[in-house]
Design a protein around this motif. Structure first.
Motif, PDB file in Angstrom:
ATOM      1  N   ALA A  26      16.031  84.918  66.430  1.00  0.00           N
ATOM      2  CA  ALA A  26      16.297  85.399  67.898  1.00  0.00           C
ATOM      3  C   ALA A  26      17.139  86.588  67.969  1.00  0.00           C
ATOM      4  O   ALA A  26      17.514  87.207  67.012  1.00  0.00           O
ATOM      5  CB  ALA A  26      16.807  84.300  68.639  1.00  0.00           C
ATOM      6  N   TYR A 136      12.950  82.238  72.197  1.00  0.00           N
ATOM      7  CA  TYR A 136      13.538  81.064  72.702  1.00  0.00           C
ATOM      8  C   TYR A 136      14.138  79.928  71.889  1.00  0.00           C
ATOM      9  O   TYR A 136      15.263  79.603  71.832  1.00  0.00           O
ATOM     10  CB  TYR A 136      12.602  80.412  73.787  1.00  0.00           C
ATOM     11  CG  TYR A 136      13.068  79.065  74.570  1.00  0.00           C
ATOM     12  CD1 TYR A 136      14.358  79.478  75.509  1.00  0.00           C
ATOM     13  CD2 TYR A 136      12.700  77.930  74.213  1.00  0.00           C
ATOM     14  CE1 TYR A 136      14.716  78.252  76.164  1.00  0.00           C
ATOM     15  CE2 TYR A 136      13.435  76.920  74.967  1.00  0.00           C
ATOM     16  CZ  TYR A 136      14.352  76.877  75.810  1.00  0.00           C
ATOM     17  OH  TYR A 136      14.680  75.935  76.274  1.00  0.00           O
ATOM     18  N   PHE A 137      13.131  79.503  70.983  1.00  0.00           N
ATOM     19  CA  PHE A 137      13.765  78.474  70.463  1.00  0.00           C
ATOM     20  C   PHE A 137      14.638  78.718  69.014  1.00  0.00           C
ATOM     21  O   PHE A 137      15.335  77.799  68.485  1.00  0.00           O
ATOM     22  CB  PHE A 137      12.451  77.469  69.504  1.00  0.00           C
ATOM     23  CG  PHE A 137      11.580  76.882  70.590  1.00  0.00           C
ATOM     24  CD1 PHE A 137      11.991  75.847  71.385  1.00  0.00           C
ATOM     25  CD2 PHE A 137      10.165  76.873  70.912  1.00  0.00           C
ATOM     26  CE1 PHE A 137      11.565  75.078  72.091  1.00  0.00           C
ATOM     27  CE2 PHE A 137       9.560  76.307  71.455  1.00  0.00           C
ATOM     28  CZ  PHE A 137      10.122  75.618  72.160  1.00  0.00           C
ATOM     29  N   LEU A 138      14.710  80.075  68.713  1.00  0.00           N
ATOM     30  CA  LEU A 138      15.948  80.385  67.965  1.00  0.00           C
ATOM     31  C   LEU A 138      17.052  81.188  68.514  1.00  0.00           C
ATOM     32  O   LEU A 138      18.002  81.741  67.964  1.00  0.00           O
ATOM     33  CB  LEU A 138      15.326  81.171  66.847  1.00  0.00           C
ATOM     34  CG  LEU A 138      14.317  80.524  65.730  1.00  0.00           C
ATOM     35  CD1 LEU A 138      13.574  81.199  64.714  1.00  0.00           C
ATOM     36  CD2 LEU A 138      14.980  79.205  65.374  1.00  0.00           C
ATOM     37  N   SER A 139      17.109  80.931  69.918  1.00  0.00           N
ATOM     38  CA  SER A 139      17.974  81.389  70.856  1.00  0.00           C
ATOM     39  C   SER A 139      19.345  80.146  70.513  1.00  0.00           C
ATOM     40  O   SER A 139      18.946  79.095  70.473  1.00  0.00           O
ATOM     41  CB  SER A 139      17.778  81.482  71.844  1.00  0.00           C
ATOM     42  OG  SER A 139      17.411  80.563  72.941  1.00  0.00           O
ATOM     43  N   GLU A 140      20.496  80.488  70.958  1.00  0.00           N
ATOM     44  CA  GLU A 140      21.294  79.420  70.895  1.00  0.00           C
ATOM     45  C   GLU A 140      21.084  78.307  71.903  1.00  0.00           C
ATOM     46  O   GLU A 140      21.005  77.092  71.462  1.00  0.00           O
ATOM     47  CB  GLU A 140      22.898  79.888  71.338  1.00  0.00           C
ATOM     48  CG  GLU A 140      24.024  78.743  71.214  1.00  0.00           C
ATOM     49  CD  GLU A 140      25.281  79.168  70.776  1.00  0.00           C
ATOM     50  OE1 GLU A 140      25.439  80.509  71.295  1.00  0.00           O
ATOM     51  OE2 GLU A 140      26.316  78.691  70.782  1.00  0.00           O
ATOM     52  N   ALA A 143      17.658  76.630  70.415  1.00  0.00           N
ATOM     53  CA  ALA A 143      17.910  75.701  69.424  1.00  0.00           C
ATOM     54  C   ALA A 143      18.656  74.662  69.410  1.00  0.00           C
ATOM     55  O   ALA A 143      18.570  73.482  68.838  1.00  0.00           O
ATOM     56  CB  ALA A 143      18.263  76.552  67.991  1.00  0.00           C
TER      57      ALA A 143
END
Lengths: 171, 559
Positions: A26, A136-140, A143
């Motif tokens: 991200a 999205y899925f590798l944003s804080e 995740a």
């Protein structure tokens, strides 16, 4: 395939497009001001990312600034052709944010059905979904709230019982 | 920086082999200069991305268009991303010629590719050392397992490796810490293999990753971000393990940004007296001198240095009396394998990110003789439950989709064969003396292709993979047999092979250049064949063995 990290996508996807094969993590810092897309494009994009990943037991994509991530990543990482496809796609869905929720879903479904057969660089929906999910899925938020993330797991346990309602690992 | 230009020993390169040469020579009391062509990378301090969360990485972790322009070859590597790209070369700065397509992945820095390697460490056996002789392929290895076995012990004790000894003659017993645990699916496959096969096993790979503490290092923290550099020193690298040991003796001088142009040969003495070095940044030339020189610059670069060291005695490259220098280039091939899914064990999961594979040891051409091809292959095995990336390619979206995709998916498995490539004389490298890089060094040309033996083997790799996953009662079994660009497995081997006869080989059984007794070459260039197993452990063992030999000879005044 020769990609030691690709197997989690599953056997069917594994043999698919190389472009989809790239794992995207991200954005570093999301500025509140878009740098590539215009204001109306950003409004369309915000609606689209939330249609793909709405608020559930975790926040919606826009709450993690996924649309701002896309604003940074598309010009930097996407091929020139994918950038064109993406811009044209946003234009064709302009104003979607003003439609009723059911109509929004129907419009994106129609687009997905049409685009899913196209190659990656020509497929607005594939590019949108790729960048939305990886943003999205590798944003804080993504995740750690939508998924499970451990920065330093402390070791490896290979065979544990799945806990009730356990989320999948982000990485 | 070196304060004097004269040392007891010079080591060219600071990677897997160079680090070992440095440690052994320094510990035996030799004042040793290690020359590294790339920048310095200090252990831990310079692992700038090691502890970054995905969202902290600059501009996301996906390579940008600008990255791909700067590193068109390197960016095709499976581990290339924003967290690792600093340990791979700028392709625009280090061009080479591809007479045939060849992916040359390079890490020009202190530690070299020991920072990036996939860490598998199996021993070779006499099945490997005897293969050329028995089959009449290439030339015979000048050593046998008994010659290298104590040096494998020596290396394994120091580096600390974990894994499982399968008790198979083709994978000799190693000194190993306990293995990393199998997943539920891997345990299932292991059980099914035991029922279905007598010759096929699933084991945990031998890996230079610590499952327990070892000499104050590790254990592995389950991050699986090794290629960023490990802040726990849980995997073996020169930076974290051998170079600090060399440093501790007080005998090491490590000099980065020092590109070796060529070796200095003294015809009267019939010895090398030193090396010519060009400063990577200032372009200044300096000569350094020593009693003994170890070339550990990686296979293709060590041979390049020899080819570029021309004299009246050696017009075609130093030590090239045989004409074999630059020839017999090998890499493994990994195009054949299979994928499958499994709908059971939905109540089982795992915690942490294991930084190794499971392994199916070689079973072809071990006790029986195949008709279609010579040699064999082992498989790396990766399994896990689907994560969010499984949903990227579908047409689905919305709340139900998000709920589904954020839970562990079904089990997936990916197995990939790693096959031996035969040594072919015309798979080779050479220099273009009319095309110089910015340091005035001729460009390297590479010409390598896979042949009928590798193609037949790759098809069998794919067929066997599907057969095994089917026998293990997995679902959606699909085999693949993808074309491979040579170089892609990053195991460049050969081009300065060992042998018994100076007429057909460059090095003798002690890694010593036949006609130049004080010059040793101990990286992948010495390889005579390309056994199925990953080669780095053997480079380390033969480097330590050659260093021991060199120091004994020096003491007796015989170098």
């Amino acid at each position: 395939m020769n990609d030691r990290r690709a197997f989690l996508r599953g056997a069917s996807v594994l043999m698919g497009s190389a472009a989809l094969g790239q794992v995207l993590t991200a954005f570093a810092e999301a500025p509140r001001k878009a740098s590539y897309f215009g204001d109306s494009e950003m409004r369309t994009l915000r609606t689209l990312v939330d249609l793909i990943l709405p608020a559930t037991d975790s926040p919606a994509a826009s709450a993690a600034d996924t649309h701002y991530f896309i604003d940074l990543a598309i010009p930097a990482c996407a091929s020139p052709k994918a950038q064109q496809t993406f811009r044209a796609g946003l234009k064709s869905l302009a104003g979607i944010q003003r439609r009723k929720p059911d109509a929004q879903v129907a419009a994106l479904k129609a687009r997905a059905a049409q685009d899913i057969e196209l190659d990656y660089d020509s497929s607005f929906f594939k590019i949108l979904k790729d960048y939305t999910m990886t943003g999205y899925f590798l944003s804080e938020i993504g995740a750690t709230q939508a998924l499970a993330y451990e920065k330093i797991p402390g070791g490896f346990k290979g065979d544990l019982p799945l806990q009730p309602n356990q989320k999948a690992w982000a990485i | 920086m070196a304060t004097s230009n004269t040392f007891d020993a010079i080591v060219v390169g600071s990677g897997m082999s160079g680090g070992w040469a440095a440690k052994e020579l320094c510990e035996k009391g030799l004042k040793t200069l290690v020359l590294e062509r790339g920048r310095n990378v200090r252990h831990i301090e310079d692992y700038t991305t090691a502890l970054k969360d995905p969202w902290e990485l600059p501009h996301n972790n996906r390579p940008t268009n600008a990255d791909r322009k700067q590193q068109p070859i390197q960016s095709t590597l499976y581990l290339y991303d924003q967290s690792t790209k600093q340990f791979l070369v700028d392709d625009t700065k280090y061009p080479y010629e591809q007479a045939q397509p060849f992916n040359w992945y390079r890490g020009y820095q202190v530690g070299g590719r020991s920072l990036l390697w996939a860490r598998h460490v199996f021993r070779f056996s006499d099945l490997d050392f005897e293969a050329n002789l028995k089959e009449g392929v290439g030339i015979d290895w000048p050593i046998r397992y008994a010659d290298i076995s104590p040096w494998y012990d020596h290396v394994e004790k120091f580096i600390g490796a974990s894994g499982e000894n399968p008790g198979l003659p083709q994978l000799p017993k190693q000194i190993l810490q306990p293995p990393f645990e199998m997943t539920a699916l891997e345990k299932h496959i292991k059980r099914e293999f035991e029922k279905a096969f007598t010759d096929r096993r699933l084991i945990c790979s031998s890996i230079a990753v610590l499952s327990r503490e070892h000499n104050g290092r590790g254990p592995c923290q389950g991050r699986n971000q090794c290629a960023r550099g490990c802040p726990y020193t849980a995997y073996f690298s020169s930076n974290g393990v051998t170079l600090p040991a060399a440093q501790k003796t007080g005998n090491l001088t490590l000099q980065a940004d020092s590109i070796v142009h060529s070796l200095i040969y003294d015809e009267a003495k019939q010895r090398v007296t030193g090396v010519r070095v060009i400063d990577a940044n200032t372009f200044a030339s300096t000569e350094y001198f020593a009693k003994v020189v170890f070339l550990c610059a990686s296979a293709l670069n060590s041979t390049s240095i020899l080819l570029n060291s021309r004299s009246a005695r050696f017009p075609d490259g130093l030590g090239n009396d045989s004409g074999e220098l630059g020839h017999n280039l090998m890499d493994h091939h990994n195009g054949g394998g299979a994928t499958a899914t499994y709908s059971g064990y939905l109540d089982r999961y795992y915690k942490g990110r294991r930084s190794t594979s499971m392994y199916i040891p070689r079973f072809r051409n071990v006790t029986t003789r195949e008709e279609k091809f010579k040699r064999g292959y082992g498989y790396e095995v990766y399994s896990g439950r689907g994560n969010w990336t499984r949903g990227v390619g579908s047409a689905d979206f919305g709340a139900d989709f998000k709920n589904e995709i954020t839970r562990p998916g079904q089990w997936n498995i990916f197995i990939e064969g790693y096959g031996e490539t035969l040594p072919y004389h015309d798979n080779r490298i050479w220099l273009s003396h009319d095309k110089l890089d910015q340091w005035g060094i001729p460009r390297l040309n590479i010409s390598m292709t896979y042949r009928d033996n590798e193609r037949a083997m790759a098809q069998q790799m794919a067929d066997d993979a599907a057969e095994m996953l089917t026998a293990a009662k997995l679902e959606n079994v699909k085999s693949f047999n993808n074309p491979i660009v040579p170089g892609s497995v990053i195991h460049e081997m050969g081009t300065a092979r060992m042998g018994r006869d100076p007429k057909t080989s460059v090095l003798n059984g002690n890694n010593q250049v036949h006609a130049v007794p004080n010059l040793f070459v101990t990286d992948g260039s010495f390889m005579v064949s390309s056994p199925t197993q990953n080669p780095s452990l053997t480079y380390m063992a033969l480097t330590a063995r050659a260093a021991d030999f060199a120091v004994e000879k020096l003491k007796r005044g015989e170098l």
